[in-house]
Design an enzyme around this catalytic site. Structure first.
Site, PDB file in Angstrom:
ATOM      1  N   LYS A 154       0.844  -1.188   0.000  1.00  9.21           N
ATOM      2  CA  LYS A 154       0.000   0.000   0.000  1.00  9.21           C
ATOM      3  C   LYS A 154       0.886   1.246   0.000  1.00  9.21           C
ATOM      4  CE  LYS A 154      -4.156  -1.907   0.479  1.00  9.21           C
ATOM      5  NZ  LYS A 154      -5.308  -1.653  -0.406  1.00  9.21           N
ATOM      6  N   ASP A 229      -9.741  -0.602  -9.460  1.00  8.39           N
ATOM      7  CA  ASP A 229     -10.415  -1.080  -8.246  1.00  8.39           C
ATOM      8  C   ASP A 229     -11.593  -0.158  -7.948  1.00  8.39           C
ATOM      9  OD1 ASP A 229     -11.309  -1.923  -5.789  1.00  8.39           O
ATOM     10  OD2 ASP A 229      -9.384  -1.815  -4.784  1.00  8.39           O
ATOM     11  N   LYS A 251     -14.379  -6.670  -6.454  1.00  8.02           N
ATOM     12  CA  LYS A 251     -14.614  -6.858  -5.020  1.00  8.02           C
ATOM     13  C   LYS A 251     -16.062  -7.325  -4.859  1.00  8.02           C
ATOM     14  CE  LYS A 251     -10.594  -5.150  -3.506  1.00  8.02           C
ATOM     15  NZ  LYS A 251     -10.523  -3.792  -2.932  1.00  8.02           N
TER      16      LYS A 251
END
Length: 336
Positions: A154, A229, A251
């Protein structure tokens, strides 16, 4: 069919930091559906970015309990289509419900999910393991704590290149970078050049979700693949990502479950996009469901349960990135 709702507050091993937040606990909703002596399980975690909480998910499911409990003999696709109008404003709750129904359906058929879908698992991709934002020393320590073949790092700080440069000194593992919308166009293009030298495989959602012209500019000039994303939430977003990203990260909680997730993966493949499924720090309940999609994926990020100090279920297991399935049917999950 009986609907059972359980709320959990999953404790993490370490404070987990991304470009926009830090957490020590992950609230989670577990949905159980019981019918004919079988149980199916689903999960959705809360997320402030998507303004979703466990109490709201439970409230929205309770409102339609009578509708849910009459839907017993449908296929998962029929069930999702029937319930979607009631939960179109709460895809997280729909995900947990869809996952539980699909699990239940497969168990009644006495099949694992991947068998129900006629998938073969001999070429499953390995999962990465996520290193959240922290001091460089702490990020190195987290990496050393769990040697792994692929790390998802990240980023979204002023020291991003320095972080990856230092991490690279301590491992030969593949690196993937997730900036969680933390960069701009020039920053992404320039960082890609340096990060490629450091063994980075791809960049995930480096810029804000809806800046489509900027995404197209980066798509044209980045030396690394870009995976969507936050820009790819529901089924309609897949086509938008074509010629703006090189792949999509589905997701399940965002799109409404396994049923639409599978459709998104198939649409992406038709468009020549790379396919990935990511997690939202779920327990083994949600992670085990993701595992059955592996035969359709190029990449996977399903380390959520590994980030927990204490799990709430058994199901799939992960060893050095490789997933092993439970002997049980459906997703293979059992609550502890």
């Amino acid at each position: 069919m009986e609907l059972i709702l359980r709320a959990y507050n999953l404790k993490l091993k370490h404070t987990f930091t991304i470009s926009r937040e830090s957490i020590d606990f992950q609230p989670s909703l577990i949905v159980e559906l019981q019918s004919d002596g079988y149980s199916g399980f689903g999960e959705a975690t809360s997320n402030p970015y998507y303004k979703t909480t466990v109490p709201v998910m439970m409230q929205d499911l309770e409102k339609i309990r009578s509708v849910i409990e009459t839907k017993t003999n449908e296929t998962p696709e029929e069930f999702w289509a029937a319930i979607h109008p009631y939960l179109k404003n709460n895809m997280f709750a729909l995900c947990a419900l869809d996952m539980a129904f699909t699990d239940l359906y497969a168990r009644k058929k006495e099949k694992k999910l991947y068998q129900l879908w006629n998938y073969t698992t001999d070429k499953n991709p390995l999962t990465d393991y996520t290193i959240g934002i922290a001091s460089i020393e702490k990020m190195v320590a987290k990496m050393k704590e769990l040697p792994w073949p692929i790390y998802k790092i990240k980023l979204g700080t002023k020291e991003d290149i320095a972080i990856v440069t230092e991490l690279r000194k301590h491992t030969d593992a593949v690196f993937r970078i997730d900036a969680n919308c933390g960069w701009g166009v020039a920053e992404t293009i320039n960082n890609a050049v340096e990060l490629k030298k450091l063994g980075v495989e791809f960049l995930e959602q480096p810029m804000k979700a809806n800046n489509w012209e900027e995404h197209k500019e980066v798509f044209k000039h980045s030396v690394l693949p870009i995976i969507a994303d936050e820009s790819c939430i529901i089924e309609e977003d897949v086509a938008k990502c074509h010629n703006h990203f090189h792949g999509i990260n589905v997701k399940l909680v965002k799109c409404g479950g396994l049923t639409p997730g599978r459709r998104m993966i198939q649409e992406a493949k038709k468009l020549g996009l790379k396919t990935m499924v990511g997690c939202m720090t779920e327990s083994t309940v949600g992670i085990s469901a993701i595992a059955h999609l592996l035969p359709q994926l190029d990449y996977v990020d399903m380390d959520g349960a590994l980030l927990l100090s204490e799990d709430i279920a058994t199901g799939i297991t992960i060893d050095f990135g490789k997933i092993s399935y439970s002997d049980l049917n459906g997703t293979g999950v059992t609550l502890m």
